[in-house]
Design a protein around this motif. Sequence first.
Motif, PDB file in Angstrom:
ATOM      1  N   SER A   1     -77.009 -34.465 -67.950  1.00  0.00           N
ATOM      2  CA  SER A   1     -76.396 -34.762 -66.655  1.00  0.00           C
ATOM      3  C   SER A   1     -77.484 -35.246 -65.709  1.00  0.00           C
ATOM      4  CB  SER A   1     -75.717 -33.498 -66.104  1.00  0.00           C
ATOM      5  OG  SER A   1     -75.013 -33.756 -64.930  1.00  0.00           O
ATOM      6  N   MET A   2     -77.243 -36.397 -65.029  1.00  0.00           N
ATOM      7  CA  MET A   2     -78.299 -37.026 -64.245  1.00  0.00           C
ATOM      8  C   MET A   2     -77.774 -37.526 -62.900  1.00  0.00           C
ATOM      9  SD  MET A   2     -79.999 -39.306 -67.342  1.00  0.00           S
ATOM     10  CE  MET A   2     -81.468 -39.708 -66.397  1.00  0.00           C
ATOM     11  N   HIS A   3     -78.601 -37.425 -61.872  1.00  0.00           N
ATOM     12  CA  HIS A   3     -78.384 -38.080 -60.587  1.00  0.00           C
ATOM     13  C   HIS A   3     -77.027 -37.721 -59.978  1.00  0.00           C
ATOM     14  CE1 HIS A   3     -81.019 -41.143 -62.850  1.00  0.00           C
ATOM     15  NE2 HIS A   3     -81.785 -40.257 -62.257  1.00  0.00           N
ATOM     16  N   GLY A   4     -76.834 -36.442 -59.759  1.00  0.00           N
ATOM     17  CA  GLY A   4     -75.646 -35.977 -59.058  1.00  0.00           C
ATOM     18  C   GLY A   4     -74.411 -35.816 -59.916  1.00  0.00           C
ATOM     19  N   ALA A   5     -74.532 -35.976 -61.212  1.00  0.00           N
ATOM     20  CA  ALA A   5     -73.383 -35.816 -62.113  1.00  0.00           C
ATOM     21  C   ALA A   5     -73.171 -34.344 -62.457  1.00  0.00           C
ATOM     22  CB  ALA A   5     -73.585 -36.635 -63.378  1.00  0.00           C
ATOM     23  N   THR A   6     -72.011 -34.047 -63.063  1.00  0.00           N
ATOM     24  CA  THR A   6     -71.687 -32.681 -63.471  1.00  0.00           C
ATOM     25  C   THR A   6     -71.059 -32.694 -64.858  1.00  0.00           C
ATOM     26  OG1 THR A   6     -71.258 -32.002 -61.189  1.00  0.00           O
ATOM     27  CG2 THR A   6     -70.369 -30.599 -62.930  1.00  0.00           C
ATOM     28  N   ILE A   7     -71.583 -31.857 -65.730  1.00  0.00           N
ATOM     29  CA  ILE A   7     -70.969 -31.595 -67.036  1.00  0.00           C
ATOM     30  C   ILE A   7     -70.559 -30.137 -67.060  1.00  0.00           C
ATOM     31  CG2 ILE A   7     -71.314 -31.468 -69.523  1.00  0.00           C
ATOM     32  CD1 ILE A   7     -73.323 -33.733 -69.293  1.00  0.00           C
TER      33      ILE A   7
END
Length: 504
Positions: free
Chosen positions: A239-245
């Motif tokens: 998960s990168m740059h403000g993402a959500t898993i």
Amino acid sequence: MITNENTIAETNNTLNESQFNETYAVDLKLKGAKGDGISDDSKYVSDELNKGYRIFNGGIYAVFDRTIIHSLKFTSGNAYLMYEGNKYPFGNIVNQHIELNVPSVFYNIQHCFEWLDGKRIIGDSSVTIKIADGVYQQSWVNTVNHVDGNNIYIRGNEADRSKCIIEVDNLNNRDCFLISNKCSLGWLNGITIKGMKGWLSEGTWATQCYGSGIRAIDGSSIVCGTEIEIDKMYYGMRSMHGATISAIGKSADNIKGGGVRVTNAGDVGFHAHAATIYCNCAEASNVGHKTEGLGFGFCAEAGGYIVCEYACATNNIKAGFYALSQGTVWAHGVNSSNNLYGVLAWGGTVECNSLGKYQTILNNNLIAGIRATYGGLVGANSAKVISNTMGILADENGIIDVTAMQSNDNAQHGFSAISGGYITGNSAVSERNNINGFNAEDGGIIKSIDSSANDNGSYGYFAKNHSKIFCKGFGGMRNTLFCSPLQNSITELAGNNSSFIIDV
């Protein structure tokens, strides 16, 4: 309102035939189709599509050739196709739950997303991409960037992920799934993802193969079930740059792991870079890239955040749980064994306290069960640190809270603060370590109220070279020697350079 071809043709002489066909709404029943959802209307649908018509209204048209369904990605209107009992809209999906079957109707997952690209999923609607059991070869990225992706569900075999396998040609940094453009995916579950060309042997990787099994970037999100396994991808979940898993497992009674599993990754199994991952009960094992010195089970960096309670990290080249550059790992009630470090905080924070009946156990790690360094912080209340080379190590302004922790049977010290490291907390226990129970050197500080050191091979408490141990109510027995310098003595002893142990 324009209602027939002749009127349009008479009033729009400037339109060529192609433009006319793309803007005129066809009712296939006026062309001879039945439109009852039972009779074979394949010919009528194909004929009008071949003429370039794209807007279809008024009926449910049964077809017996799946390739006709594929053509609907270019169409609109309120008509439907019926194929093998399933209705497929010419236009948007409105208050309908449809299933896109792979491979019986659509060739692969990406084919489904391409078909959905021009369609909105509106109202009480959802789309399930159902993947049949089997092995699928993939040399592309399943790109998820649908505006209504939160209503899209990808389901393999949710009872047995080993029966639905995606084999990924993961050269050229290829991901298996990529969620981007602030979009979402509502559900992914029931699959095994296997990288086929990047991983060469244990800890050895080809170049330019840094893809992920599942990657979310730039504010996007994905919700996953726990019946997912990712093997031989350089990153498992990333998960990168403000993402959500989100892949939150539910632990059975005092049983850790059992959630999403990542094996044989290169850099990191679960990686949050300025982003978030929720993956309770996840498992990361055999992660490593030897020539690069990488291999972390769970890693949060650059302000990233991972919640991975009840997780397991084993046999990773570097660390089981790792936080750096202001990253935070929330890892209560975990197991971490046979790594270089069980827990490593390098300028970040790891909280790995025992949580109720779920006790954090860090054992058989090659350098230390826990290390905090370069301003890193570890909270490890009530954890058990057993049979590592070093039990607890704080250095370079690292801080470790060891309240009610046990650090036993380690090859060197139970608790060691060196080079500006700081260990604090009440009621810590250090037993049967080969050297010292509590060890402070080179400006290290230990502050442990009501601590106990028993059966250690050298000193119970030892301070050297401008180091200090504050240990009100401390005790212990059967160490070779109890403490050095002597309790409450601040007299500079030979070699100790103003170090002291004091019961205050």
